[in-house]
Design a protein around this motif. Structure first.
Motif, PDB file in Angstrom:
ATOM      1  N   LYS A  44       9.296  -5.224  -8.754  1.00 46.27           N
ATOM      2  CA  LYS A  44       8.329  -5.143  -9.847  1.00 46.27           C
ATOM      3  C   LYS A  44       8.990  -4.650 -11.125  1.00 46.27           C
ATOM      4  CE  LYS A  44       4.382  -4.496 -12.088  1.00 46.27           C
ATOM      5  NZ  LYS A  44       3.606  -5.614 -12.662  1.00 46.27           N
ATOM      6  N   GLU A  45       9.817  -3.615 -11.008  1.00 44.80           N
ATOM      7  CA  GLU A  45      10.477  -3.089 -12.195  1.00 44.80           C
ATOM      8  C   GLU A  45      11.497  -4.072 -12.743  1.00 44.80           C
ATOM      9  OE1 GLU A  45      12.129   1.164 -13.592  1.00 44.80           O
ATOM     10  OE2 GLU A  45      13.149   0.346 -11.848  1.00 44.80           O
ATOM     11  N   SER A  46      12.157  -4.833 -11.855  1.00 48.55           N
ATOM     12  CA  SER A  46      13.194  -5.754 -12.296  1.00 48.55           C
ATOM     13  C   SER A  46      12.617  -7.022 -12.896  1.00 48.55           C
ATOM     14  CB  SER A  46      14.112  -6.118 -11.120  1.00 48.55           C
ATOM     15  OG  SER A  46      14.748  -4.977 -10.600  1.00 48.55           O
ATOM     16  N   PHE A  47      11.555  -7.553 -12.281  1.00 51.55           N
ATOM     17  CA  PHE A  47      11.053  -8.877 -12.662  1.00 51.55           C
ATOM     18  C   PHE A  47       9.603  -8.870 -13.101  1.00 51.55           C
ATOM     19  CE2 PHE A  47      14.225  -9.278  -9.236  1.00 51.55           C
ATOM     20  CZ  PHE A  47      15.258  -9.804  -9.986  1.00 51.55           C
ATOM     21  N   THR A  48       9.050  -7.680 -13.307  1.00 50.42           N
ATOM     22  CA  THR A  48       7.687  -7.487 -13.814  1.00 50.42           C
ATOM     23  C   THR A  48       6.632  -8.158 -12.953  1.00 50.42           C
ATOM     24  OG1 THR A  48       7.632  -9.433 -15.282  1.00 50.42           O
ATOM     25  CG2 THR A  48       8.624  -7.415 -16.165  1.00 50.42           C
ATOM     26  N   MET A  49       6.887  -8.350 -11.689  1.00 51.27           N
ATOM     27  CA  MET A  49       5.909  -8.937 -10.781  1.00 51.27           C
ATOM     28  C   MET A  49       6.281  -8.552  -9.354  1.00 51.27           C
ATOM     29  SD  MET A  49       7.150 -12.890 -10.560  1.00 51.27           S
ATOM     30  CE  MET A  49       8.807 -13.270  -9.963  1.00 51.27           C
ATOM     31  N   TYR A  50       5.324  -8.705  -8.461  1.00 54.43           N
ATOM     32  CA  TYR A  50       5.569  -8.478  -7.043  1.00 54.43           C
ATOM     33  C   TYR A  50       5.829  -9.819  -6.356  1.00 54.43           C
ATOM     34  CZ  TYR A  50       3.500  -3.875  -7.960  1.00 54.43           C
ATOM     35  OH  TYR A  50       3.224  -2.626  -8.465  1.00 54.43           O
ATOM     36  N   PHE A  51       6.766  -9.827  -5.412  1.00 60.61           N
ATOM     37  CA  PHE A  51       7.076 -11.036  -4.659  1.00 60.61           C
ATOM     38  C   PHE A  51       6.315 -11.001  -3.334  1.00 60.61           C
ATOM     39  CE2 PHE A  51      11.557 -12.196  -6.419  1.00 60.61           C
ATOM     40  CZ  PHE A  51      10.996 -12.379  -7.670  1.00 60.61           C
ATOM     41  N   SER A  52       5.706 -12.114  -2.969  1.00 54.51           N
ATOM     42  CA  SER A  52       5.057 -12.206  -1.667  1.00 54.51           C
ATOM     43  C   SER A  52       6.120 -12.161  -0.576  1.00 54.51           C
ATOM     44  CB  SER A  52       4.261 -13.507  -1.555  1.00 54.51           C
ATOM     45  OG  SER A  52       5.138 -14.615  -1.528  1.00 54.51           O
ATOM     46  N   PRO A  53       5.754 -11.810   0.663  1.00 53.59           N
ATOM     47  CA  PRO A  53       6.752 -11.800   1.750  1.00 53.59           C
ATOM     48  C   PRO A  53       7.456 -13.137   1.907  1.00 53.59           C
ATOM     49  CG  PRO A  53       4.758 -10.673   2.441  1.00 53.59           C
ATOM     50  CD  PRO A  53       4.456 -11.294   1.121  1.00 53.59           C
ATOM     51  N   ALA A  54       6.708 -14.238   1.758  1.00 52.88           N
ATOM     52  CA  ALA A  54       7.319 -15.566   1.877  1.00 52.88           C
ATOM     53  C   ALA A  54       8.368 -15.772   0.802  1.00 52.88           C
ATOM     54  CB  ALA A  54       6.246 -16.648   1.791  1.00 52.88           C
ATOM     55  N   SER A  55       8.075 -15.316  -0.418  1.00 57.15           N
ATOM     56  CA  SER A  55       9.043 -15.460  -1.507  1.00 57.15           C
ATOM     57  C   SER A  55      10.272 -14.593  -1.267  1.00 57.15           C
ATOM     58  CB  SER A  55       8.394 -15.084  -2.836  1.00 57.15           C
ATOM     59  OG  SER A  55       7.370 -15.984  -3.174  1.00 57.15           O
ATOM     60  N   LEU A  56      10.053 -13.381  -0.748  1.00 55.94           N
ATOM     61  CA  LEU A  56      11.186 -12.512  -0.457  1.00 55.94           C
ATOM     62  C   LEU A  56      12.078 -13.111   0.618  1.00 55.94           C
ATOM     63  CD1 LEU A  56       9.519  -8.971  -0.441  1.00 55.94           C
ATOM     64  CD2 LEU A  56      11.120  -9.867  -2.130  1.00 55.94           C
ATOM     65  N   LEU A  57      11.463 -13.670   1.661  1.00 52.80           N
ATOM     66  CA  LEU A  57      12.235 -14.221   2.767  1.00 52.80           C
ATOM     67  C   LEU A  57      12.930 -15.518   2.385  1.00 52.80           C
ATOM     68  CD1 LEU A  57       9.773 -13.560   5.722  1.00 52.80           C
ATOM     69  CD2 LEU A  57      11.891 -12.361   5.219  1.00 52.80           C
ATOM     70  N   SER A  58      12.193 -16.414   1.729  1.00 51.83           N
ATOM     71  CA  SER A  58      12.794 -17.696   1.364  1.00 51.83           C
ATOM     72  C   SER A  58      13.844 -17.532   0.290  1.00 51.83           C
ATOM     73  CB  SER A  58      11.717 -18.666   0.872  1.00 51.83           C
ATOM     74  OG  SER A  58      11.152 -18.215  -0.343  1.00 51.83           O
ATOM     75  N   GLY A  59      13.689 -16.494  -0.523  1.00 52.76           N
ATOM     76  CA  GLY A  59      14.667 -16.256  -1.584  1.00 52.76           C
ATOM     77  C   GLY A  59      15.648 -15.166  -1.232  1.00 52.76           C
ATOM     78  N   ALA A  60      15.796 -14.871   0.065  1.00 55.50           N
ATOM     79  CA  ALA A  60      16.672 -13.775   0.462  1.00 55.50           C
ATOM     80  C   ALA A  60      18.088 -13.975  -0.045  1.00 55.50           C
ATOM     81  CB  ALA A  60      16.674 -13.640   1.987  1.00 55.50           C
ATOM     82  N   PHE A  76      -0.973 -13.309  -5.309  1.00 60.99           N
ATOM     83  CA  PHE A  76      -0.367 -12.145  -4.672  1.00 60.99           C
ATOM     84  C   PHE A  76      -0.040 -11.049  -5.677  1.00 60.99           C
ATOM     85  CE2 PHE A  76       3.167  -9.648  -3.038  1.00 60.99           C
ATOM     86  CZ  PHE A  76       2.693  -9.297  -1.787  1.00 60.99           C
ATOM     87  N   ASN A  77       0.589 -11.413  -6.772  1.00 64.03           N
ATOM     88  CA  ASN A  77       0.986 -10.424  -7.762  1.00 64.03           C
ATOM     89  C   ASN A  77      -0.211  -9.664  -8.312  1.00 64.03           C
ATOM     90  OD1 ASN A  77       2.889  -9.159  -9.675  1.00 64.03           O
ATOM     91  ND2 ASN A  77       1.808 -10.393 -11.190  1.00 64.03           N
ATOM     92  N   GLU A  78      -1.268 -10.401  -8.672  1.00 59.92           N
ATOM     93  CA  GLU A  78      -2.474  -9.760  -9.196  1.00 59.92           C
ATOM     94  C   GLU A  78      -3.196  -8.966  -8.112  1.00 59.92           C
ATOM     95  OE1 GLU A  78      -3.316  -9.671 -12.294  1.00 59.92           O
ATOM     96  OE2 GLU A  78      -1.756 -11.024 -12.996  1.00 59.92           O
ATOM     97  N   ALA A  79      -3.173  -9.482  -6.879  1.00 61.42           N
ATOM     98  CA  ALA A  79      -3.882  -8.814  -5.785  1.00 61.42           C
ATOM     99  C   ALA A  79      -3.266  -7.462  -5.454  1.00 61.42           C
ATOM    100  CB  ALA A  79      -3.891  -9.702  -4.545  1.00 61.42           C
ATOM    101  N   VAL A  80      -1.942  -7.331  -5.610  1.00 62.49           N
ATOM    102  CA  VAL A  80      -1.306  -6.051  -5.329  1.00 62.49           C
ATOM    103  C   VAL A  80      -1.844  -4.974  -6.264  1.00 62.49           C
ATOM    104  CG1 VAL A  80       0.869  -4.771  -5.364  1.00 62.49           C
ATOM    105  CG2 VAL A  80       0.800  -7.075  -4.414  1.00 62.49           C
ATOM    106  N   GLY A  81      -1.987  -5.311  -7.539  1.00 65.46           N
ATOM    107  CA  GLY A  81      -2.512  -4.336  -8.488  1.00 65.46           C
ATOM    108  C   GLY A  81      -3.982  -4.057  -8.314  1.00 65.46           C
TER     109      GLY A  81
END
Length: 787
Positions: free
Chosen positions: A73-89, A194-199
């Motif tokens: 969030k601090e680096s890219f101003t958004m939260y990544f969904s688990p799928a995005s984190l895994l696929s973009g590992a 996802f990003n909006e839902a986290v907040g």
């Protein structure tokens, strides 16, 4: 026993605090949903007779997950969904290495903070175990008593687990019912992001909802009945043929550069060839009328940008039935005086890293100023933050759609039919097409997606870019100069560039700052802070690259036959406050010269649509479009300008010159901008244009938080626009999820011409041998962190 509930609730509160969203207006929902979910998992672990170490492991993984999301969030101003984190590992570990390194120390400290309940619990558990062992050694306790004590503990655990299960079900059910009657209903259901839902609901709830919707589908998806009004009968005719313009268009007058889009569309003359055809047809009609004794001419039917699509056919029903029904009611956009003015011309489409036009001026950036103001100038243009950094910005530019898929926005739909991209539309007309990127060729899996977007070959670092420039990771100037010989002799051509040089972090030590600082400082002086001037230095490389490109086109004599379309991928988030980018404050305010309380100001970007012809034989078409325009409007606008066949009903954006459309800019969180004002869905507040302008001119720091009551727009109109925005967001989501263009036009039949084009370029460039002594001035951080 209560380790998980305590850890989860604590971590949610800490995440909100570190993310700058605490206390959230929806804090009660965050607490209730988190409590219910944690109690449910807690109960499952108790029933499975798991030991303390299992609870501790789950708590540790939870804290790790929260830490990763906090750093992201601090680096890219958004939260990544688990799928995005895994696929973009791979990307996170490799391409984001710079960001991760800069956030490492912060991450370690945050991991300790998020793990604080676990650390304290382990200490307490260790002390308790030590004390029990001491008691056991000092007491002669019989084995039967020990077994009975264990059974008693187990019974109490099961009793507490039952109570926890009942509480979890009741809390979850009550919260779910309540949220559907709250202002957050759309964010929880139909407009889940996802990003909006986290907040709004917390990380654990956003993760649960995301997984459930991915596996079982979203049951809340439905198009709202409130719409933009009943379309005309003509607009509902799906078999209207998209002819080239209105024969009644009046002769154009030379533009003074300040007309509105509608005025320009109505005043501009039609395409010359099109006029000749219409004049011949009119002469023949006149002769026939004279022969029949009738002198009354027939009124021509309006022409629309529409295709012959039967939305009721079998392939467009089933899961796609609701989308098809919605699209069938949409009125297509009218063709206009700008239809086809670029027909047959070359196209260079550029997605510029972190570009924003706030700093451009004639004395500093003459080429950017020329391309922006001597072409079609968009004075109120936005590149909304779609929640996926560069890739969602690319999607909105190239596909004309927005996505909730984060970093998988493009790569996740690589095998879909991308029928309406300008690459595909021009490729079907026989254009020579190539795509280039001066970053890693595998980043966001572009090596798998971009040849499906209408480009015969894609070249980037690690995929022959060094052939063009002499080395990998070149600057924007080096990339443009090195690659132009590959296509400049193959008119008509369609080319796509994704640049890198503008990427953060913006550091004084950068070679780009050393190269351009004196030039920037001489013009800007004390107008900007130092960090902001560093950002401008990075963008000066884009200015230099475009200067070289335009000069090359002019020297080749094809500037008037070439169109350059350029916008940014996202706002310069590297100027935001945070340790990741080594910023002690938010420099975006300094760049924009505005208070970011009206948060859409950071997404105010820039759009270039320029051709040498707009300075010469098409000069009367050069104009200012002062109405709000977003990146979703680029594809329909450019499609109309090139006179290609497309169906405007299938794109959420609008042709900026169509007289029967109204401007609408929207974000995934359902905020919007129209000619009538701006609406912030987070506050539920509406800002009329006059009040916003007055506030911007008179407010001192902090006063921009003044709220203007939504009653200044009628409730009916507010509901109408809100419903339209929700429908547009859902429309994009469904088109992408269902591969709707594939249902209409069939599967993607793109041919793999990568090796064929590579062989052709090699053979044609036999005499081109870039100097091996050339070295890149791109910073290592900019090279690694290309998105």
């Amino acid at each position: 026993m209560f380790l998980l509930p305590v850890t989860w609730i604590y971590d949610e509160l800490l995440l909100g605090f570190l993310g700058g969203a605490f206390p959230a207006p929806s804090l009660l929902y965050i607490l209730l949903f988190t409590l219910a979910d944690s109690l449910l998992l807690n109960t499952v672990l108790i029933v499975l007779n798991c030991r303390f170490r299992t609870f501790a492991l789950v708590s540790l993984l939870t804290s790790l997950y929260f830490t990763i999301e906090s750093v992201v969030k601090e680096s890219f101003t958004m939260y990544f969904s688990p799928a995005s984190l895994l696929s973009g590992a791979g990307n996170v570990a490799g391409q984001y290495a710079g960001e991760l390194q800069r956030g490492l120390l912060t991450g370690i400290g945050r991991m300790a903070l998020f793990s604080l309940p676990l650390i304290l619990t382990i200490c307490a558990w260790y002390m308790r175990q030590r004390k029990e062992r001491q008691i056991a050694q000092s007491m002669d306790t019989c084995e039967a008593d020990s077994f009975a004590q264990q059974e008693s503990h187990r019974d109490s655990y099961y009793f507490l687990a039952s109570i926890g299960l009942i509480l979890a079900v009741l809390i979850h059910y009550g919260s779910s019912v309540a949220v559907q009657r709250s202002p957050y209903a759309a964010a929880y259901g139909a407009q889940f992001n996802f990003n909006e839902a986290v907040g709004t609901f917390g990380l654990t709830t956003a993760t649960r909802l995301g997984l459930c919707y991915d596996i079982f589908g979203n049951p809340y998806l439905s198009f709202s009945s409130a719409d933009e009004g009943e379309p005309s009968e003509e607009g509902l005719q799906s078999n209207i043929k998209g002819t080239s313009g209105d024969s009644n268009a009046s002769a154009g007058q030379e533009s003074d550069g300040s007309v509105t889009a509608v005025e320009a569309a109505s005043d501009a003359p039609q395409d010359t060839a099109m006029n000749e055809m219409e004049e011949n047809a009119a002469d023949e009609a006149g002769e026939n009328d004279a022969a029949s004794g009738s002198a009354e001419p027939e009124t021509p039917e309006p022409a629309y940008n529409v295709m012959d699509i039967d939305f009721g056919r079998e392939e467009l029903q089933g899961n796609a039935a609701s989308l098809s029904a919605f699209l069938a009611t949409q009125e297509p956009s009218l063709q206009n005086g700008y239809t086809g003015i670029f027909r047959g011309k070359n196209l260079i489409l550029i997605c510029a890293e972190s570009y924003c036009e706030a700093f451009i001026r004639p004395e500093l950036t003459p080429t950017l100023w020329r391309l922006s103001h001597n072409g079609i100038y968009f004075s109120d243009f936005y590149q909304p933050s779609w929640g996926g950094s560069t890739t969602t910005g690319e999607l909105s530019l190239v596909e004309g759609l927005d996505s909730n898929a984060g970093v998988d926005a493009v790569s996740g739909i690589a095998d879909h039919n991308h029928y309406f991209t300008m690459g595909n539309q021009l490729q079907r007309l026989g254009y020579f097409s190539l795509a280039f990127h001066n970053g890693s060729h595998t980043f966001y899996h572009r090596d798998q997606s971009h040849t499906h977007l209408g480009y015969d070959a894609y070249f980037a670092c690690g995929q022959h870019m060094d052939f063009f420039t002499g080395h990998n990771y070149p600057t924007d100037t080096e990339m443009f100069e090195g690659t132009m010989p590959a296509y400049i002799g193959h008119a008509p051509f369609s080319v796509y560039y994704m640049t890198v040089s503008g990427h953060a972090p913006y550091e004084k030590s950068s070679p780009l700052v050393q190269k351009y600082y004196d030039q920037v400082n001489a013009v800007c002086g004390d107008e900007y802070m130092e960090k902001t001037k560093y950002y401008i230095c990075y963008q000066m490389e884009l200015e230099n690259a475009l200067s070289s490109m335009v000069r090359t086109l002019e020297e080749a004599g094809i500037a008037e036959d070439t169109v350059i379309v350029m916008t940014g991928d996202h706002y310069p988030y590297g100027l935001g406050n945070g340790r990741t980018w080594n910023n002690d404050r938010d420099y975006i305010d300094d760049l924009m010269k505005t208070d970011d309380a009206l948060y859409w100001n950071e997404d105010k970007s820039g759009l270039v649509i320029w051709s040498g012809a707009l300075e010469n034989e098409l000069r009367e078409y050069a104009c200012e479009v002062s109405e709000p325009v977003s990146s979703l409007d680029i594809l329909p606008t450019v499609s109309n300008l090139f006179g290609v066949e497309f169906d405007s009903r299938l794109l959420p954006g609008r042709d900026a010159f169509a007289e029967n459309t109204e401007p609408l800019v929207f974000w995934n969180n359902r905020s919007w901008v129209t000619a009538e004002g701006k609406y912030d869905t987070r506050k539920g507040m509406f800002y009329p244009p006059v009040q916003e302008a007055e506030a911007a001119m008179t407010a001192t720091p902090g006063e921009m938080e003044e709220e203007h009551p939504a009653e200044e727009m009628t409730a009916e109109r507010m509901e109408e626009i809100n419903a339209l925005v929700e429908n547009k967001i859902l429309m994009c989501s469904q088109i992408l999820k269902l591969d709707y263009y594939g249902l209409i036009f069939g599967p993607d039949e793109s041919e793999d011409k990568q090796e064929e084009m590579w062989a052709l370029i090699q053979s044609e460039s036999a005499e081109h041998n870039p100097s091996e002594e050339t070295t890149s001035i791109q910073t290592d951080e900019g090279v690694v962190n290309d998105e």
